[in-house]
Design a protein around this motif. Structure first.
Motif, mmCIF file in Angstrom:
data_model
loop_
_atom_site.group_PDB
_atom_site.id
_atom_site.type_symbol
_atom_site.label_atom_id
_atom_site.label_comp_id
_atom_site.label_asym_id
_atom_site.label_seq_id
_atom_site.Cartn_x
_atom_site.Cartn_y
_atom_site.Cartn_z
ATOM 1 N N ASN A 70 -18.250 42.987 33.428
ATOM 2 C CA ASN A 70 -17.069 42.250 33.862
ATOM 3 C C ASN A 70 -15.969 43.236 34.234
ATOM 4 N N ILE A 71 -15.252 42.954 35.318
ATOM 5 C CA ILE A 71 -14.132 43.796 35.713
ATOM 6 C C ILE A 71 -12.933 43.427 34.845
ATOM 7 N N PHE A 72 -12.523 44.358 33.991
ATOM 8 C CA PHE A 72 -11.425 44.093 33.061
ATOM 9 C C PHE A 72 -10.075 44.431 33.679
ATOM 10 N N GLY A 73 -10.072 45.381 34.611
ATOM 11 C CA GLY A 73 -8.816 45.777 35.229
ATOM 12 C C GLY A 73 -9.036 46.428 36.577
ATOM 13 N N HIS A 74 -7.973 46.472 37.357
ATOM 14 C CA HIS A 74 -8.027 47.054 38.703
ATOM 15 C C HIS A 74 -6.821 47.968 38.859
ATOM 16 N N VAL A 75 -7.057 49.209 39.296
ATOM 17 C CA VAL A 75 -5.995 50.203 39.411
ATOM 18 C C VAL A 75 -5.786 50.540 40.881
ATOM 19 N N GLU A 76 -4.612 50.215 41.389
ATOM 20 C CA GLU A 76 -4.308 50.409 42.810
ATOM 21 C C GLU A 76 -3.796 51.819 43.081
ATOM 22 N N ARG A 145 -1.436 38.655 29.360
ATOM 23 C CA ARG A 145 -2.791 38.169 29.622
ATOM 24 C C ARG A 145 -3.374 37.497 28.385
ATOM 25 N N MET A 146 -3.141 38.075 27.214
ATOM 26 C CA MET A 146 -3.633 37.466 25.978
ATOM 27 C C MET A 146 -3.011 36.092 25.772
ATOM 28 N N MET A 147 -1.740 35.948 26.128
ATOM 29 C CA MET A 147 -1.059 34.669 25.999
ATOM 30 C C MET A 147 -1.680 33.624 26.925
ATOM 31 N N HIS A 148 -2.069 34.058 28.138
ATOM 32 C CA HIS A 148 -2.633 33.125 29.104
ATOM 33 C C HIS A 148 -4.085 32.759 28.794
ATOM 34 N N THR A 149 -4.831 33.654 28.190
ATOM 35 C CA THR A 149 -6.238 33.385 27.910
ATOM 36 C C THR A 149 -6.450 32.704 26.555
ATOM 37 N N ALA A 150 -5.408 32.656 25.713
ATOM 38 C CA ALA A 150 -5.540 32.067 24.377
ATOM 39 C C ALA A 150 -5.835 30.561 24.397
ATOM 40 N N PRO A 151 -5.195 29.756 25.280
ATOM 41 C CA PRO A 151 -5.475 28.315 25.275
ATOM 42 C C PRO A 151 -6.966 28.031 25.527
ATOM 43 N N LYS A 152 -7.457 26.924 24.977
ATOM 44 C CA LYS A 152 -8.877 26.603 25.103
ATOM 45 C C LYS A 152 -9.226 26.016 26.468
ATOM 46 N N SER A 153 -8.357 25.185 27.025
ATOM 47 C CA SER A 153 -8.683 24.524 28.292
ATOM 48 C C SER A 153 -8.236 25.360 29.486
ATOM 49 N N ILE A 154 -8.951 25.193 30.603
ATOM 50 C CA ILE A 154 -8.594 25.911 31.824
ATOM 51 C C ILE A 154 -7.220 25.473 32.309
ATOM 52 N N ARG A 155 -6.907 24.193 32.174
ATOM 53 C CA ARG A 155 -5.603 23.713 32.615
ATOM 54 C C ARG A 155 -4.469 24.390 31.852
ATOM 55 N N PHE A 178 -3.495 37.401 43.074
ATOM 56 C CA PHE A 178 -4.942 37.255 42.937
ATOM 57 C C PHE A 178 -5.522 36.270 43.938
ATOM 58 N N ASP A 179 -6.775 36.524 44.365
ATOM 59 C CA ASP A 179 -7.529 35.478 45.046
ATOM 60 C C ASP A 179 -8.207 34.647 43.954
ATOM 61 N N ARG A 180 -9.028 33.649 44.336
ATOM 62 C CA ARG A 180 -9.605 32.751 43.335
ATOM 63 C C ARG A 180 -10.506 33.478 42.339
ATOM 64 N N GLN A 181 -11.366 34.368 42.842
ATOM 65 C CA GLN A 181 -12.277 35.070 41.947
ATOM 66 C C GLN A 181 -11.512 35.984 41.003
ATOM 67 N N GLN A 182 -10.505 36.654 41.528
ATOM 68 C CA GLN A 182 -9.706 37.551 40.691
ATOM 69 C C GLN A 182 -8.932 36.777 39.627
ATOM 70 N N LEU A 183 -8.410 35.601 39.998
ATOM 71 C CA LEU A 183 -7.688 34.777 39.028
ATOM 72 C C LEU A 183 -8.638 34.281 37.945
ATOM 73 N N ALA A 184 -9.856 33.886 38.359
ATOM 74 C CA ALA A 184 -10.858 33.446 37.390
ATOM 75 C C ALA A 184 -11.207 34.575 36.424
ATOM 76 N N ASP A 185 -11.391 35.783 36.951
ATOM 77 C CA ASP A 185 -11.695 36.934 36.096
ATOM 78 C C ASP A 185 -10.535 37.240 35.156
ATOM 79 N N TYR A 186 -9.315 37.144 35.678
ATOM 80 C CA TYR A 186 -8.131 37.440 34.872
ATOM 81 C C TYR A 186 -8.007 36.468 33.698
ATOM 82 N N LEU A 187 -8.295 35.198 33.952
ATOM 83 C CA LEU A 187 -8.167 34.175 32.909
ATOM 84 C C LEU A 187 -9.443 34.012 32.090
ATOM 85 N N GLY A 188 -10.519 34.692 32.512
ATOM 86 C CA GLY A 188 -11.775 34.634 31.774
ATOM 87 C C GLY A 188 -12.487 33.305 31.878
ATOM 88 N N VAL A 189 -12.482 32.703 33.085
ATOM 89 C CA VAL A 189 -13.122 31.405 33.293
ATOM 90 C C VAL A 189 -14.034 31.455 34.522
#
Length: 219
Positions: A70-76, A145-155, A178-189
């Motif tokens: 899984n891509i955990f981070g991206h460095v520009e 990121r931890m704050m955003h991924t903590a909730p159980k539901s995708i919503r 983010f594009d859709r795939q990047q947002l999904a990876d960021y939120l872990g869904v």
């Protein structure tokens, strides 16, 4: 070496071109180019250098025991990586650093960076100050990121992330990085599940969106 480019990076912010030229000789600086998917640092190895991306970009990749990753981070371009590991002698990397595209990396010895020269030059102190600011910002981003991924539901994950973006942009109409795939990876869904939930949220009148542009609506 493009000293003008380096003056515009967060690490060398506030340091002049002629000062950078002097600094690099003190920091054991070296440059190396990589092709796409080439490993820069491998998991399990210890590092003593930080990398600054001079061109291209790199991915921080976590590999799992069962073979998937899984891509955990991206460095520009202009950003640095591996500073936390380089700061702890002997600490083994838990992830691979991989070229996301053809790139050129400037490596700097962290011990030399953190040890000021005998003359105590102000631009060396500036570099240490900049590194501390970068580390603090990365820590805040990780906390977000931890704050955003903590909730159980995708919503709830999306509500948390989009609310923060509205606050950061001081506007309920904003564009996310983010594009859709990047947002999904960021939120872990899952990407499909994420897209479905976004459509439901739009149908429920919570948001409007087109690609990575969003508008939040009051309910």
């Amino acid at each position: 070496m493009n000293y003008l480019f380096l003056t515009n990076t967060p690490l060398f912010h506030g340091v002049r071109e002629d000062e950078i030229e002097h600094l690099l000789s003190c920091l054991g600086a070296r440059e190396k180019t990589y092709q796409k998917n080439e490993i820069i640092f491998r998991a399990g190895s210890a590092v003593s250098e930080i990398g600054l991306v001079q061109s291209g970009s790199v991915n921080i990749v976590v590999n799992f025991y069962w073979g998937n990753s899984n891509i955990f981070g991206h460095v520009e371009t202009g950003m640095i990586f591996a500073e936390n590991y380089a700061a702890i002698p002997g600490k083994e990397l838990l992830c691979d650093v991989v070229a996301a595209e053809p790139c050129e990396i400037l490596f700097l010895n962290l011990t030399k960076l953190l040890t000021t020269c005998t003359s105590g030059c102000s631009f060396h102190q500036r570099l240490i100050h900049n590194l501390l600011r970068i580390s603090a910002m990365k820590s805040l981003n990780l906390s977000s990121r931890m704050m955003h991924t903590a909730p159980k539901s995708i919503r709830d994950k999306l509500l948390s992330y989009l609310s923060e973006q509205a606050m950061v942009n001081s506007n309920t109409h904003f564009t996310i990085p983010f594009d859709r795939q990047q947002l999904a990876d960021y939120l872990g869904v899952d990407r499909s599940a994420l897209s479905n939930e976004l459509s439901k949220m739009q149908k429920d009148g919570l948001i409007s969106f087109k690609k990575n542009e969003f508008i939040l609506h009051e309910t």
